[in-house]
Motif scaffolding. Structure first.
Motif, PDB file in Angstrom:
ATOM      1  N   HIS A   3       0.840  -1.184   0.000  1.00  0.00           N
ATOM      2  CA  HIS A   3       0.000   0.000   0.000  1.00  0.00           C
ATOM      3  C   HIS A   3       0.879   1.239   0.000  1.00  0.00           C
ATOM      4  CE1 HIS A   3       0.968  -0.762   4.247  1.00  0.00           C
ATOM      5  NE2 HIS A   3       0.857   0.550   4.417  1.00  0.00           N
ATOM      6  N   VAL A   4       0.235   2.395  -0.229  1.00  0.00           N
ATOM      7  CA  VAL A   4       0.937   3.679  -0.188  1.00  0.00           C
ATOM      8  C   VAL A   4       0.167   4.631   0.721  1.00  0.00           C
ATOM      9  CG1 VAL A   4       1.898   3.407  -2.508  1.00  0.00           C
ATOM     10  CG2 VAL A   4      -0.291   4.611  -2.212  1.00  0.00           C
ATOM     11  N   ILE A   5       0.855   5.685   1.162  1.00  0.00           N
ATOM     12  CA  ILE A   5       0.245   6.740   1.964  1.00  0.00           C
ATOM     13  C   ILE A   5      -0.196   7.857   1.028  1.00  0.00           C
ATOM     14  CG2 ILE A   5       0.712   8.550   3.669  1.00  0.00           C
ATOM     15  CD1 ILE A   5       2.783   6.581   4.910  1.00  0.00           C
ATOM     16  N   ALA A   6      -1.411   8.349   1.232  1.00  0.00           N
ATOM     17  CA  ALA A   6      -1.921   9.478   0.453  1.00  0.00           C
ATOM     18  C   ALA A   6      -2.380  10.560   1.411  1.00  0.00           C
ATOM     19  CB  ALA A   6      -3.081   9.030  -0.430  1.00  0.00           C
ATOM     20  N   LEU A   7      -1.903  11.787   1.193  1.00  0.00           N
ATOM     21  CA  LEU A   7      -2.249  12.920   2.062  1.00  0.00           C
ATOM     22  C   LEU A   7      -2.767  14.069   1.211  1.00  0.00           C
ATOM     23  CD1 LEU A   7       0.660  13.254   4.632  1.00  0.00           C
ATOM     24  CD2 LEU A   7      -1.742  13.395   5.214  1.00  0.00           C
ATOM     25  N   VAL A  19      -3.707   3.484   0.559  1.00  0.00           N
ATOM     26  CA  VAL A  19      -4.334   3.138  -0.719  1.00  0.00           C
ATOM     27  C   VAL A  19      -3.675   1.894  -1.310  1.00  0.00           C
ATOM     28  CG1 VAL A  19      -5.038   4.010  -2.985  1.00  0.00           C
ATOM     29  CG2 VAL A  19      -4.723   5.609  -1.081  1.00  0.00           C
ATOM     30  N   ALA A  20      -4.505   0.912  -1.678  1.00  0.00           N
ATOM     31  CA  ALA A  20      -4.006  -0.303  -2.312  1.00  0.00           C
ATOM     32  C   ALA A  20      -3.728  -0.043  -3.797  1.00  0.00           C
ATOM     33  CB  ALA A  20      -5.027  -1.424  -2.153  1.00  0.00           C
ATOM     34  N   ALA A  21      -3.091  -1.012  -4.437  1.00  0.00           N
ATOM     35  CA  ALA A  21      -2.705  -0.850  -5.845  1.00  0.00           C
ATOM     36  C   ALA A  21      -3.909  -0.698  -6.764  1.00  0.00           C
ATOM     37  CB  ALA A  21      -1.851  -2.031  -6.290  1.00  0.00           C
ATOM     38  N   ALA A  68       4.721   7.389  -0.791  1.00  0.00           N
ATOM     39  CA  ALA A  68       3.740   8.353  -0.294  1.00  0.00           C
ATOM     40  C   ALA A  68       3.503   9.417  -1.345  1.00  0.00           C
ATOM     41  CB  ALA A  68       4.225   8.993   1.010  1.00  0.00           C
ATOM     42  N   GLY A  69       2.280   9.925  -1.364  1.00  0.00           N
ATOM     43  CA  GLY A  69       1.927  11.053  -2.224  1.00  0.00           C
ATOM     44  C   GLY A  69       1.227  12.089  -1.382  1.00  0.00           C
ATOM     45  N   VAL A  70       1.529  13.364  -1.608  1.00  0.00           N
ATOM     46  CA  VAL A  70       0.888  14.426  -0.842  1.00  0.00           C
ATOM     47  C   VAL A  70       0.469  15.547  -1.784  1.00  0.00           C
ATOM     48  CG1 VAL A  70       3.129  15.449  -0.253  1.00  0.00           C
ATOM     49  CG2 VAL A  70       1.121  16.031   1.108  1.00  0.00           C
ATOM     50  N   ALA A  71      -0.757  16.023  -1.600  1.00  0.00           N
ATOM     51  CA  ALA A  71      -1.295  17.126  -2.391  1.00  0.00           C
ATOM     52  C   ALA A  71      -1.421  18.343  -1.489  1.00  0.00           C
ATOM     53  CB  ALA A  71      -2.659  16.756  -2.959  1.00  0.00           C
ATOM     54  N   VAL A  72      -0.912  19.494  -1.948  1.00  0.00           N
ATOM     55  CA  VAL A  72      -0.954  20.718  -1.145  1.00  0.00           C
ATOM     56  C   VAL A  72      -1.465  21.877  -1.997  1.00  0.00           C
ATOM     57  CG1 VAL A  72       0.928  19.987   0.380  1.00  0.00           C
ATOM     58  CG2 VAL A  72       1.451  21.301  -1.680  1.00  0.00           C
ATOM     59  N   PRO A  73      -2.039  22.907  -1.353  1.00  0.00           N
ATOM     60  CA  PRO A  73      -2.519  24.065  -2.101  1.00  0.00           C
ATOM     61  C   PRO A  73      -1.389  25.046  -2.412  1.00  0.00           C
ATOM     62  CG  PRO A  73      -2.986  24.358   0.219  1.00  0.00           C
ATOM     63  CD  PRO A  73      -2.341  22.996   0.084  1.00  0.00           C
ATOM     64  N   GLY A  74      -1.717  26.039  -3.222  1.00  0.00           N
ATOM     65  CA  GLY A  74      -0.769  27.112  -3.497  1.00  0.00           C
ATOM     66  C   GLY A  74       0.100  26.833  -4.702  1.00  0.00           C
ATOM     67  N   ALA A 300       1.686   8.434  -5.799  1.00  0.00           N
ATOM     68  CA  ALA A 300       2.600   7.528  -5.090  1.00  0.00           C
ATOM     69  C   ALA A 300       2.808   6.239  -5.877  1.00  0.00           C
ATOM     70  CB  ALA A 300       2.053   7.230  -3.697  1.00  0.00           C
ATOM     71  N   TRP A 301       1.704   5.651  -6.367  1.00  0.00           N
ATOM     72  CA  TRP A 301       1.845   4.419  -7.143  1.00  0.00           C
ATOM     73  C   TRP A 301       2.625   4.649  -8.437  1.00  0.00           C
ATOM     74  CZ3 TRP A 301       1.733  -0.121  -5.236  1.00  0.00           C
ATOM     75  CH2 TRP A 301       0.899  -0.418  -4.156  1.00  0.00           C
ATOM     76  N   ASP A 302       2.464   5.836  -9.033  1.00  0.00           N
ATOM     77  CA  ASP A 302       3.219   6.149 -10.243  1.00  0.00           C
ATOM     78  C   ASP A 302       4.719   6.115  -9.981  1.00  0.00           C
ATOM     79  OD1 ASP A 302       0.912   6.444 -11.690  1.00  0.00           O
ATOM     80  OD2 ASP A 302       1.024   8.632 -11.877  1.00  0.00           O
ATOM     81  N   LEU A 303       5.136   6.542  -8.774  1.00  0.00           N
ATOM     82  CA  LEU A 303       6.564   6.477  -8.450  1.00  0.00           C
ATOM     83  C   LEU A 303       7.085   5.050  -8.467  1.00  0.00           C
ATOM     84  CD1 LEU A 303       6.819   8.910  -5.391  1.00  0.00           C
ATOM     85  CD2 LEU A 303       7.619   9.330  -7.724  1.00  0.00           C
ATOM     86  N   LEU A 304       6.239   4.129  -8.043  1.00  0.00           N
ATOM     87  CA  LEU A 304       6.656   2.721  -7.967  1.00  0.00           C
ATOM     88  C   LEU A 304       6.547   2.000  -9.296  1.00  0.00           C
ATOM     89  CD1 LEU A 304       4.841   1.867  -4.612  1.00  0.00           C
ATOM     90  CD2 LEU A 304       7.265   2.408  -4.939  1.00  0.00           C
TER      91      LEU A 304
END
Length: 311
Positions: A3-7, A19-21, A68-74, A300-304
């Motif tokens: 799994h991966v971490i999504a934020l 999040v699973a594959a 891990a994948g993280v989405a931020v504003p700005g 995150a999955w795209d990185l893998l």
């Protein structure tokens, strides 16, 4: 289970998931950003939340998250992994990818812009699934956009691609904080409709949802406010589709919750304005407030799943 971490980091709160594959959300959680304590506290809250998720995943699924994948504003420099600027979080030039990688024991981390990340999810697994070209436009406090091309979202040369809310649709009109006058988001965002309806009905607490309700009940004042917003939105969207020629136009955010009260007149208004352009499908977003988390998981999955490019 792998799994991966999504934020998904917002102005006041954070949504997260493991999040699973196959895109299944194995675990979901929310936290406050703590922005009232300043930008450093926000960064620490993100890092701590991610570490908690890693620990939970290791205990629950027998192995820690693979990425891990993280989405931020700005303003986001996705290539360098830097959260360059966010007015509502108060930060500048935060090396968030490196900080998260260090806190998460060296796993790969992807950093994305919140709207583009949500658009990635809508395009791949949501309302735009199967479309090779799409435009995702959430109508919230402001208006942003995500340009989808063959399963990815275009960031632009400087990270500003898709800022459809700052297309000038009413030259010389209402001043915008960006420095221009008459920007689309000053007329067609949920915040703009709320303000216009509050003034029209004399109730300072009225919002866009109230306006939509009044439109449905036949209130002529509400219909005038709503039509002004729809016309401005159609003008901005036709400019965008002239440039981008999307196959699918996905409308999300608070204003889209009005359903056909928005979509029926909007489709008509866009249809009346096109000449040589091909009319795209105009559809509501499908993923709601899970889009950001799902998109961060996809990053995150795209990185893998993608070989590291040689520089």
């Amino acid at each position: 289970m792998r799994h991966v971490i999504a934020l998904d980091v917002g102005g006041t709160g954070m949504k997260a998931a493991l999040v699973a594959a196959d895109g299944e959300l194995l675990h979901q959680a929310r936290r406050a950003t703590g922005r009232e304590r300043g930008p450093d506290a926000v960064v620490e809250a993100i890092l701590g939340f991610a570490a908690e998720l890693r620990a939970y995943g290791a205990e629950r699924f027998g192995e820690p998250a693979a990425a891990a994948g993280v989405a931020v504003p700005g303003i986001v420099d996705e290539e360098r992994g830097i959260a360059a600027y966010a007015a509502n979080l108060g930060w500048r030039d935060v090396p968030l990818r490196a900080l998260l990688g260090e806190r998460l024991a060296g796993v790969p981390v992807a950093l994305g812009h919140d709207v583009r990340t949500g658009g990635l999810a809508e395009g791949r697994i949501g309302a735009g699934r199967g479309a090779d070209r799409f435009l995702f436009v959430p109508l919230g406090t402001g208006i942003a956009g995500a340009i989808g091309i063959d399963g990815r979202v275009e960031a632009g040369a400087h990270g500003f691609a898709g800022e459809i809310g700052h297309i000038v649709v009413r030259p010389g009109g209402i001043p915008c904080p960006c420095g221009q006058r008459g920007c689309l988001e000053r007329f067609a965002s949920a915040a703009a409709v709320s303000q216009a309806w509050a003034e029209a009905c004399g109730d300072p607490g009225a919002d866009a949802a109230d306006c939509a309700q009044a439109v449905e009940s036949g209130d002529p004042r509400a219909q005038a406010v709503w039509q002004e917003a729809v016309d401005a939105l159609a003008d901005g969207l036709v400019t965008a589709l002239t440039l981008l020629d999307p196959r699918t136009l996905i409308i999300g955010g608070g204003l889209a919750e009005a359903g056909e009260t928005l979509f029926t007149p909007l489709r008509d208004a866009v249809r009346r304005r096109v000449t040589f352009q091909k009319l795209p499908s105009i559809v509501p977003a499908a993923l709601g407030d899970t889009a950001g988390c799902l998109g961060a998981g996809l990053l995150a999955w795209d990185l893998l799943n993608t070989p590291t490019p040689r520089r």
